[in-house]
Enzyme design. Structure first.
Site, PDB file in Angstrom:
ATOM      1  N   THR A  81       0.830  -1.266   0.136  1.00 44.01           N
ATOM      2  CA  THR A  81       0.094   0.077  -0.038  1.00 44.01           C
ATOM      3  C   THR A  81       0.852   1.227   0.133  1.00 44.01           C
ATOM      4  OG1 THR A  81      -1.761  -1.170   1.313  1.00 44.01           O
ATOM      5  CG2 THR A  81      -1.852   1.059   1.235  1.00 44.01           C
TER       6      THR A  81
ATOM      7  N   ASP B 107       2.827 -12.297   4.705  1.00 46.52           N
ATOM      8  CA  ASP B 107       3.443 -10.759   4.575  1.00 46.52           C
ATOM      9  C   ASP B 107       4.589 -10.530   5.683  1.00 46.52           C
ATOM     10  OD1 ASP B 107       2.054 -10.031   2.418  1.00 46.52           O
ATOM     11  OD2 ASP B 107       0.733  -8.408   3.444  1.00 46.52           O
TER      12      ASP B 107
END
Length: 527
Positions: free
Chosen positions: A92, A384
């Site tokens: 992001t 992640d």
């Protein structure tokens, strides 16, 4: 004079401004998910009963799931996917930062500053920012305790913006334990993630064995010690007459019985070849039908069928064997092995656990959760964290998180821009403002006064307090190193560099030309 028609009819030409505006729109789409207090998106695909719902705040997942038609916007999608593959986190941030760079560039272009001048300024600013980040980075200690402490802090920081935030202590320890088992190999394939509905997320755990979601065949051993394992990808019904439209004419019922007997004999011969490897376990990617299953039971061999391809590749890696499709040379076969295979129950499902495998670092993480959407998001979040930890182990440098590094780089670029003459200095200042936007967005998403906190943060860094960042929980500026909010230097470097390069690529565009679609007439129909 009539205008000259260059492009074919229905071909579309758009100005470069459209490319920048579409890329900025992509950044605006995902920036509300940034930070520990970021919001989630519900992604819906399909229709009716086939509708698929995904709830996530992972930038790469959002961008690859939505339909994007603009080619410039696809550049940001690609850079987010690359960030995900390279280091696992910051998907992001890289999109939002690239969009902010383009937003600042758009303002400069309106002031008649050429895009190439902006690019030159951005390049100088990127070099200064990365140098400042490198100087502020700290290497983890040489002892295992220091490395584990840094890994736990990095894992907590990574998970703080995920769905696992409420259980980040539990999952941070779980992720660090799994990565430490790899002994520095960085082989993520050795860590298997299994999702099981039911239970609370806090009931997730690390199993030191390798789990396979399969059961042995009927009347076959359910527990095998010191197993010798043959892994295969072979059809067990290959000798059946199954060609579409085939007709076999016989002059009596006895001939049909002979055909069936011949088929069964060929199948039996194949099982005998497999049993000649002196194995105790046979794992096949394809189906094992009733008759071969019965033959394996007679040989006291545990036969596992329909192991999915990813599962069987991972099994071959973990068990130290190879995948075979022919069985004529048993003396040359490389068999897998493990100390114990047994059935275990998780929730309402039975699985096979392989313990004491040759690849000692292999382990399985069992995730529990109330819904499939929660499990899917938990898997993405944990993946992640694992990727970030493996990246950090390769180069054990960390930097301050919670906006401290961005303000540090922004201040360094702003100071150096005053030493540069010409319009490039204006572009460098724009780069610094774009960096400062990241902590501003994090504050806005948390409902804090971003103007107040970011100005306080700038003042602290101007006075040399480079450990200061934003304490989102208490809504104030604090020493984030003491709070344990640190990030991997590799992740931050990759994010800043990738975003700057993506923004530069889009800035170079002055036209988007879409070719005319090929007309489909009567003569264009496929044969």
């Amino acid at each position: 004079m009539l205008p000259v028609q260059i492009l074919k009819q229905n071909a579309i030409e758009e100005r470069g401004e459209a490319a920048r505006l579409c890329a900025i729109a992509i950044g605006d789409l995902v920036k509300s998910t940034l930070g520990p207090k970021g919001m989630d998106k519900i992604l819906v695909s399909g229709d009716g009963e086939m509708q698929n719902v995904t709830v996530t705040n992972d930038g790469a997942t959002i961008l690859k799931s939505i339909g994007i038609d603009n080619p410039a916007a696809k550049v940001l999608v690609d850079v987010s996917m690359t960030q995900d593959k390279e280091v696992g986190d910051g998907t992001t941030s890289v999109t939002v930062f690239a969009a902010e760079l383009l937003r600042e560039a758009e303002k400069l272009i309106e002031k008649r500053i050429h895009p190439q001048t902006i690019i030159q300024g951005y390049r100088k600013a990127l070099h200064i920012a990365l140098q400042a980040l490198k100087e502020s980075s700290q290497e983890s200690g040489s002892s295992t305790e220091d490395i584990v402490k840094d890994l736990l802090n990095i894992a907590r920081t990574t998970l703080s913006s995920k769905i696992l935030n409420q259980h980040k202590e539990h999952f941070a320890k779980l992720a660090v334990d799994a990565v430490m088992r790899l002994n520095g190999s960085g082989n993520l394939d050795a860590i298997q993630i299994i999702k099981k509905l039911g239970g609370a997320m806090s009931e997730s755990y690390l199993d030191e064995g390798f789990l396979l979601e399969k059961k042995p065949g009927m009347y076959q051993p359910e527990r095998v010690e010191n197993a010798k394992i043959l892994i295969a990808n072979t059809p067990m019904d290959t000798d059946k007459v199954k060609v579409f439209g085939t007709r076999v004419r016989v002059d009596g019922v006895a001939k049909i019985a002979e055909l069936e007997a011949a088929e069964k004999q060929k199948m039996k011969d194949k099982v005998e070849k497999i049993a000649a490897h002196k194995i105790t376990v046979f794992i096949n990617r394809q189906l094992i039908y009733n008759y071969p299953e019965q033959l394996f039971a007679d040989h006291k061999i545990m036969a596992i069928e329909h192991a999915d391809f990813e599962g069987i590749e991972r099994l071959a890696l973990v068990l130290g064997g190879e995948i075979y499709s022919t069985f004529d040379t048993p003396e040359d076969a490389r068999l897998g092995s493990c100390k114990l295979i047994e059935q275990v129950t998780i929730g309402e499902d039975s699985l096979l656990r392989f313990s004491g495998v040759p690849l000692g670092e292999a382990c399985s993480v069992v995730l529990r959760g109330a819904t499939q959407q929660i499990l899917d998001e938990a898997e993405r979040s944990l993946h992640d964290a694992l990727c970030v930890l493996i990246t950090h182990i390769k180069k054990s440098f960390s930097v301050a998180g919670a906006g401290a590094s961005e303000i540090l780089m922004s201040a360094a670029v702003m100071i150096e821009s005053q030493k540069v003459a010409g319009k490039e200095a204006i572009a460098m200042e724009a780069f610094a403002r774009a960096l400062a936007q990241l902590p501003t967005i994090i504050c806005d998403n948390a409902g804090l006064d971003s103007a107040e906190l970011v100005t306080q943060l700038r003042a602290e860094h101007a006075n040399g307090n480079h450990r200061m960042g934003i304490d989102i929980v208490n809504g104030r500026v604090a020493d984030v190193i003491e709070l344990g909010v640190i990030e991997s230097y590799n992740v931050k470097t990759c994010m800043i560099s990738s975003a700057a390069e993506a923004a530069e690529q889009i800035l170079r565009v002055d036209d988007i030309i879409k070719s005319a679609p090929r007309p489909r007439g009567r003569d264009d129909r496929p044969c």
